[in-house]
Design an enzyme around this catalytic site. Structure first.
Site, short mmCIF file in Angstrom:
data_model
loop_
_atom_site.label_atom_id
_atom_site.label_comp_id
_atom_site.label_asym_id
_atom_site.label_seq_id
_atom_site.Cartn_x
_atom_site.Cartn_y
_atom_site.Cartn_z
N LYS A 294 0.81 -1.23 0.00
CA LYS A 294 0.00 0.00 0.00
C LYS A 294 0.84 1.28 0.00
CE LYS A 294 -4.38 -1.52 2.01
NZ LYS A 294 -5.34 -1.36 3.09
N ASP B 209 -10.11 3.30 1.60
CA ASP B 209 -10.32 2.84 2.98
C ASP B 209 -10.90 3.96 3.84
OD1 ASP B 209 -9.37 0.24 2.70
OD2 ASP B 209 -7.29 0.80 3.15
P1 NAP Z 1 -0.41 -2.56 9.81
O1 NAP Z 1 -0.06 -1.49 8.86
O2 NAP Z 1 0.42 -3.79 9.93
O3 NAP Z 1 -0.51 -1.87 11.28
C1 NAP Z 1 -0.82 -2.61 12.43
C2 NAP Z 1 -0.71 -1.69 13.66
O4 NAP Z 1 -1.08 -2.47 14.81
C3 NAP Z 1 0.71 -1.19 13.90
O5 NAP Z 1 0.64 0.09 14.46
C4 NAP Z 1 1.24 -2.19 14.93
O6 NAP Z 1 2.21 -1.64 15.78
C5 NAP Z 1 -0.02 -2.41 15.77
N1 NAP Z 1 0.06 -3.65 16.51
C6 NAP Z 1 0.34 -4.89 16.02
N2 NAP Z 1 0.32 -5.77 17.03
C7 NAP Z 1 0.05 -5.07 18.16
C8 NAP Z 1 -0.08 -5.42 19.53
N3 NAP Z 1 0.06 -6.70 19.94
N4 NAP Z 1 -0.38 -4.44 20.42
C9 NAP Z 1 -0.53 -3.16 20.02
N5 NAP Z 1 -0.40 -2.76 18.74
C10 NAP Z 1 -0.12 -3.72 17.83
O7 NAP Z 1 -1.89 -3.10 9.54
P2 NAP Z 1 -3.13 -2.28 8.99
O8 NAP Z 1 -3.24 -2.45 7.53
O9 NAP Z 1 -3.06 -0.91 9.56
O10 NAP Z 1 -4.35 -3.11 9.62
C11 NAP Z 1 -4.65 -3.02 11.00
C12 NAP Z 1 -5.94 -3.78 11.30
O11 NAP Z 1 -7.01 -3.19 10.59
C13 NAP Z 1 -5.90 -5.25 10.86
O12 NAP Z 1 -6.62 -6.00 11.80
C14 NAP Z 1 -6.64 -5.25 9.55
O13 NAP Z 1 -7.26 -6.48 9.28
C15 NAP Z 1 -7.67 -4.15 9.80
N6 NAP Z 1 -8.13 -3.51 8.55
C16 NAP Z 1 -9.45 -3.55 8.28
C17 NAP Z 1 -9.93 -2.92 7.14
C18 NAP Z 1 -11.40 -2.98 6.84
O14 NAP Z 1 -11.78 -2.67 5.71
N7 NAP Z 1 -12.23 -3.33 7.79
C19 NAP Z 1 -9.06 -2.24 6.28
C20 NAP Z 1 -7.69 -2.20 6.61
C21 NAP Z 1 -7.25 -2.85 7.75
P3 NAP Z 1 3.76 -1.52 15.32
O15 NAP Z 1 3.78 -0.39 14.31
O16 NAP Z 1 4.46 -1.22 16.59
O17 NAP Z 1 4.12 -2.84 14.71
#
Ligand code: NAP
Length: 302
Positions: free
Chosen positions: A72, A108
């Site tokens: 992305k 998004d």
């Molecule tokens: P990402 O870029 O990998 O970011 C994940 C974030 O969560 C990072 O800030 C990470 O921290 C943090 N994190 C991971 N494990 C953690 C923990 N154990 N405790 C606290 N923080 C933690 O992923 P993303 O694309 O933003 O997606 C995040 C979530 O949103 C996922 O569950 C995804 O499935 C969901 N999502 C849903 C939609 C939808 O359409 N509904 C769209 C996009 C994403 P660090 O930076 O420190 O690693």
């Protein structure tokens, strides 16, 4: 469904890994419902093949592409143009091939706002707390700022990443006030003033078990809790929030509406949202029963 022929317009999704995605049935059912000569396919693209894949969109005259993890952000430098929103967020999830010019969008953010609206929650003037500092957190933060939220609190594992989002928000949206915290800080007071709580971390996803991104003692009945996760449809956070009398929603609506916007960008036609919703629910139901654990672990969130 229309037969594939020389005029069929090809769309799809690039990501890695891409063993399971909910997007193909959503889009293909929508094309079928409107009798459009389009198809939507999954393309597994490893990070080192991204540049060639983006060139391929032009060479193969692919109509449009969704972009998911881990591309992305990396894809931005490979495109001809960005929408203002994708530029502010710093991430692209939809590419439109406009006669050979590749334009990047972030649907998004708009998808999240449409979903909030469907839940009858208006973020204007409200204080929102966002858990996480990844791509989804950035999209949600920009969406809320655009919708007139008064104050946004970013809570991350890394104070630096959270601070980067807050600074970018404040420089792009002068009206908003921003605050940065980490999960190690004392969070009780901030949850007292927060009205919308958004989980943008993967904590609570099926494979991680019944984990909570923050202790339930912080949640109260005045909160609206939006968990971006949709597998499972009811996370421990959503379940706990509802037991406390809070209103809560999962990420299904955001997933649906980001897809509907991409569909509209590519086809210039209003998306048949209910057809897409049913295809998504069907996909999620069968996705709840993966053939094996490896399949489960390789799901991507689009
Ligand atoms: P990402 O870029 O990998 O970011 C994940 C974030 O969560 C990072 O800030 C990470 O921290 C943090 N994190 C991971 N494990 C953690 C923990 N154990 N405790 C606290 N923080 C933690 O992923 P993303 O694309 O933003 O997606 C995040 C979530 O949103 C996922 O569950 C995804 O499935 C969901 N999502 C849903 C939609 C939808 O359409 N509904 C769209 C996009 C994403 P660090 O930076 O420190 O690693």
């Amino acid at each position: 469904m229309k037969e594939i022929n020389g005029a069929t317009k090809v769309t799809g999704i690039i990501g890695y890994p891409l063993t399971y995605t909910f997007s193909p049935p959503m889009h293909n059912k929508a094309f079928e419902a409107l009798n459009l000569n389009y198809r939507y396919l999954p393309f597994v693209v490893e990070p080192n093949a991204l540049e060639n894949a983006i060139e391929g969109i032009k060479s193969l005259n692919i109509r449009g592409i969704n972009v998911t993890m881990p591309h992305k952000e990396a894809v931005i430098d490979l495109l001809d143009e960005l929408s203002a929103e994708a530029e502010t967020i710093g991430a692209v999830n939809t590419i439109n091939n406009d006669n050979g010019r590749l334009i990047g969008y972030n649907t998004d953010a708009g998808g999240f706002l449409k979903s909030l609206k469907e839940e009858s929650f208006n973020p204007a003037g409200k204080t929102a707390i966002i858990l996480g500092t990844g791509g989804a957190a950035k999209a949600v933060a920009v969406a809320l700022a655009r919708a007139g939220a008064a104050s946004i609190v970013i809570i991350g594992r890394s104070g630096n990443k959270a601070e980067a989002i807050t600074s970018s928000l404040i420089s792009n949206f002068q009206e908003i006030s921003g605050k940065t915290l980490t999960f190690r800080d004392n969070l009780a007071d901030i949850f007292q003033i927060g009205e919308l709580i958004v989980n943008a971390t993967p904590v609570g996803m099926k494979e991680s078990g019944d984990l909570l991104p923050v202790p339930l003692e912080f949640i109260n009945a005045s909160h609206f809790v939006y968990d971006l996760i949709y597998t499972p449809l009811e996370t421990a956070l959503i379940n706990g929030a509802r037991h406390k009398g809070a209103k809560a929603a999962n990420g299904l609506g955001m997933l649906l509406y980001q897809a509907a916007s991409a569909f509209e960008i590519w086809t210039g036609t209003s998306a048949p949202v209910e057809v897409m919703r049913q295809a998504l629910i069907q996909g999620l139901k069968s996705g709840d029963r993966p053939d094996n654990a490896e399949e489960e672990n390789r799901r991507v969130p689009t």
